[in-house]
Design a protein around this motif. Structure first.
Motif, PDB file in Angstrom:
ATOM      1  N   VAL A 105      24.154 -21.750 -16.444  1.00  0.00           N
ATOM      2  CA  VAL A 105      25.635 -22.277 -17.507  1.00  0.00           C
ATOM      3  C   VAL A 105      26.003 -20.370 -18.074  1.00  0.00           C
ATOM      4  N   CYS A 106      27.091 -20.145 -18.199  1.00  0.00           N
ATOM      5  CA  CYS A 106      26.976 -18.787 -18.670  1.00  0.00           C
ATOM      6  C   CYS A 106      28.439 -18.749 -19.969  1.00  0.00           C
ATOM      7  N   ALA A 107      28.231 -17.784 -20.446  1.00  0.00           N
ATOM      8  CA  ALA A 107      28.770 -17.332 -21.854  1.00  0.00           C
ATOM      9  C   ALA A 107      30.251 -18.117 -20.849  1.00  0.00           C
ATOM     10  N   GLY A 108      30.521 -18.141 -22.609  1.00  0.00           N
ATOM     11  CA  GLY A 108      32.107 -19.171 -22.745  1.00  0.00           C
ATOM     12  C   GLY A 108      33.210 -18.265 -23.226  1.00  0.00           C
ATOM     13  N   THR A 109      34.253 -18.164 -23.890  1.00  0.00           N
ATOM     14  CA  THR A 109      35.364 -17.448 -24.432  1.00  0.00           C
ATOM     15  C   THR A 109      36.777 -18.800 -25.113  1.00  0.00           C
ATOM     16  N   THR A 110      37.344 -18.019 -25.759  1.00  0.00           N
ATOM     17  CA  THR A 110      38.183 -19.314 -26.650  1.00  0.00           C
ATOM     18  C   THR A 110      39.487 -19.711 -25.173  1.00  0.00           C
ATOM     19  N   ASP A 111      39.906 -20.971 -25.759  1.00  0.00           N
ATOM     20  CA  ASP A 111      41.146 -22.015 -25.103  1.00  0.00           C
ATOM     21  C   ASP A 111      42.133 -20.305 -24.766  1.00  0.00           C
ATOM     22  N   SER A 112      42.846 -19.778 -25.731  1.00  0.00           N
ATOM     23  CA  SER A 112      43.851 -18.897 -25.336  1.00  0.00           C
ATOM     24  C   SER A 112      43.626 -17.715 -24.220  1.00  0.00           C
ATOM     25  N   ILE A 113      41.780 -17.295 -24.442  1.00  0.00           N
ATOM     26  CA  ILE A 113      41.656 -16.077 -23.063  1.00  0.00           C
ATOM     27  C   ILE A 113      41.540 -17.166 -22.103  1.00  0.00           C
ATOM     28  N   ALA A 114      40.937 -18.013 -21.491  1.00  0.00           N
ATOM     29  CA  ALA A 114      40.978 -18.749 -20.673  1.00  0.00           C
ATOM     30  C   ALA A 114      41.698 -18.917 -20.445  1.00  0.00           C
ATOM     31  N   ALA A 115      43.139 -19.274 -20.709  1.00  0.00           N
ATOM     32  CA  ALA A 115      43.823 -19.242 -20.037  1.00  0.00           C
ATOM     33  C   ALA A 115      45.017 -18.699 -20.204  1.00  0.00           C
ATOM     34  N   PHE A 116      44.841 -17.345 -20.027  1.00  0.00           N
ATOM     35  CA  PHE A 116      44.957 -15.549 -20.409  1.00  0.00           C
ATOM     36  C   PHE A 116      44.482 -14.975 -18.954  1.00  0.00           C
ATOM     37  N   LEU A 117      43.409 -15.233 -18.423  1.00  0.00           N
ATOM     38  CA  LEU A 117      42.148 -15.154 -17.058  1.00  0.00           C
ATOM     39  C   LEU A 117      43.070 -15.600 -15.782  1.00  0.00           C
ATOM     40  N   ALA A 118      43.625 -17.860 -16.222  1.00  0.00           N
ATOM     41  CA  ALA A 118      43.759 -18.092 -15.494  1.00  0.00           C
ATOM     42  C   ALA A 118      44.790 -17.402 -14.538  1.00  0.00           C
ATOM     43  N   ALA A 119      46.002 -17.147 -15.791  1.00  0.00           N
ATOM     44  CA  ALA A 119      47.184 -16.508 -15.060  1.00  0.00           C
ATOM     45  C   ALA A 119      46.906 -14.945 -14.145  1.00  0.00           C
ATOM     46  N   ARG A 120      45.358 -14.595 -14.633  1.00  0.00           N
ATOM     47  CA  ARG A 120      45.203 -13.625 -13.833  1.00  0.00           C
ATOM     48  C   ARG A 120      46.141 -12.390 -13.227  1.00  0.00           C
ATOM     49  N   ALA A 121      46.542 -11.809 -15.151  1.00  0.00           N
ATOM     50  CA  ALA A 121      47.457 -10.269 -15.486  1.00  0.00           C
ATOM     51  C   ALA A 121      45.762  -9.406 -15.371  1.00  0.00           C
ATOM     52  N   THR A 122      45.824  -9.416 -14.202  1.00  0.00           N
ATOM     53  CA  THR A 122      44.736  -8.067 -14.550  1.00  0.00           C
ATOM     54  C   THR A 122      45.100  -6.659 -14.791  1.00  0.00           C
TER      55      THR A 122
END
Length: 483
Positions: free
Chosen positions: A278-295
């Motif tokens: 089980v890994c540390a999480g994040t906020t929903d808005s950060i997760a949505a940004f990560l999903a877009a893969r704007a790296t």
């Protein structure tokens, strides 16, 4: 799901606008109340195939869960980012006396989602991570895990605590907002006379992850930002640690860091492998940004939902509470964000989905609209203009509805451009490319208007679900633990 109309290639999806803050008049925190809906589940997609294929080829899968405002989703991916299964559930409604029992609702939804993951895929899941709504706060008994107070929701404001917070925090700090986690902690501390010694603060994602790994008092530096954690120093600041309520603060690690193995009883009940972490999480808005893969620095994501929100990946950190601008750490970079009150909620008040679709067909996006609007549902703006008394401006209204809609869409695009300009003026990396999420991303004419106004490439993000971003964190956690 919000209502939508789909004709041809244009799909408009905008949530209905929420009512304004309700002041209960008794000194309690104020919150926006959401409409209620019945719990349900829907498996959106499942790559069933041959149940033995993953085992034969040693496939590993990574589970991410997103706990939003009205429901939760899961996404199950492999290391290439291919989605093998995804689904969602709305929160069941429970009451404890006269108040909503949200912790019971969230807990039941968590285990329902685990049950919803196709059985033949569970044995392949190597790691799990969860995102939750930012600043949704729980005060718990550290010995039992039982809540000592009802959860403070992400959109609750605790104005009574704000003077105390402002007296200890640096000027314009992220915590200097009534809805910050620190304001919620101070609010509780000043009203609770017992249970302080055993109390611990967790965010929504922290608590849900604790249910899976069993190690009390662990958070991540994205969720901990609004309680005062300094992600640049990688520690809580001295002005916060000197306060008596600092004893409630959780330990903090990087999002995606492996915390521990899945608890044995859960592993056995659902058929997860013994080495599932089980890994540390994040906020929903950060997760949505990560999903877009704007790296890369200069890449940004604009969310065109009921409001307009922008997030820009920057090499420098930017903070200014006057405009609601703050930076989340993403490894060695910074995710700088701001949110305007303009957006799709205004459009929903003026047009139906069908009208939006048909009127847009007649807009020439290469022509500039002479109309200068500031579309707002109610008075008040924070970003990119800090003016709590700013009045909505939607006049003059031309006779042509096509021209009227064109003017609104272009005016929102100008506000977006001004927002990215403000971030640059405050010291952030200059934006180079914009990916779009939310219902407005599906309007191709609006995308072309925004490209012209911004003078930048604008495209729809191929993946925007926060659950997908949480799954990427689970993948990251496994890769780091395997080193």
């Amino acid at each position: 799901m919000p209502p939508s109309v789909h004709h041809g290639t244009t799909l408009f999806v905008f949530p209905h606008p929420s009512p304004s803050y309700l002041n209960n008049g008794n000194g309690l925190c104020n919150l926006v109340r959401k409409p209620r809906s019945r719990p349900r589940t829907m498996i959106i997609r499942s790559n069933k195939g041959n149940p033995e294929m993953g085992s034969l080829f040693g496939e590993r899968l990574y589970l991410g869960m997103d706990f939003g405002t009205s429901g939760a989703r899961f996404a199950l991916i492999d290391k290439q980012g291919e989605v093998h299964a995804e689904g969602k559930r709305e929160y069941p409604l429970y009451k404890s006396g006269e108040t909503m029992d949200r912790t019971r609702s969230w807990k039941e939804t968590l285990f329902s989602l685990l049950e919803d993951v196709p059985g033949h895929l569970r044995e392949l899941i190597t790691s799990i991570s969860i995102d939750g709504t930012s600043a949704t706060t729980l005060i718990l008994d550290s010995n039992t895990g039982e809540p000592l107070w009802r959860p403070f929701l992400y959109n609750e404001s605790c104005p009574d605590a704000l003077p105390t917070v402002k007296s200890i925090a640096p000027a314009n700090h992220t915590v200097c907002s009534g809805s910050s986690t620190l304001c919620k902690l101070v609010f509780w501390w000043e009203r609770e006379s017992s249970n302080k010694k055993s109390a611990v603060l967790l965010h929504q994602a922290d608590w849900l992850l604790w249910l899976l790994h069993g190690k009390m008092g662990v958070s991540d530096y994205n969720n901990a930002l609004k309680v005062g954690y300094d992600p640049e120093l990688d520690s809580y600041p001295s002005w916060l640690l000197s306060q008596p309520y600092s004893q409630l603060l959780p330990s903090v690690t990087a999002p995606g860091t492996s915390i521990g193995h899945l608890k044995e009883d859960i592993r056995s009940q659902f058929g997860f492998p013994k080495d599932c972490v089980v890994c540390a999480g994040t906020t929903d808005s950060i997760a949505a940004f990560l999903a877009a893969r704007a790296t890369q620095p200069g890449k940004a994501v604009t969310s065109l939902g009921s409001t307009l929100a922008i997030k820009l990946l920057s090499t420098t950190r930017v903070e200014d509470a006057r405009f609601g601008v703050y930076s989340h750490r993403l490894d060695d970079k910074w995710l700088v964000g701001g949110a305007s009150n303009t957006g799709g909620a205004v459009l929903r008040q003026l047009f139906t989905d069908e009208q939006l679709e048909k009127l847009s067909e007649h807009i020439n996006p290469m022509e500039s609209s002479p109309l200068d609007y500031y579309p707002l549902n109610t008075a008040g703006e924070r970003f990119p203009v800090a003016d709590p008394k700013m009045a909505p401006r939607l006049h003059p209204q031309p006779e042509s509805d096509v021209e009227f809609l064109h003017g609104i869409l272009e005016s929102i695009a100008r506000i977006e451009a001004k927002g990215y300009g403000l971030l640059k003026d405050l010291g952030a990396t200059e934006v180079e490319e914009v990916f779009t999420a939310g219902g407005g991303a599906k309007n191709e004419k609006w995308t072309k208007i925004r490209e012209r106004v911004l003078g930048l490439p604008v495209s729809r993000a191929t993946q925007t679900e926060a659950a997908f971003g949480a799954a990427l964190l689970a993948l990251k956690g496994f890769q780091q633990s395997a080193l």
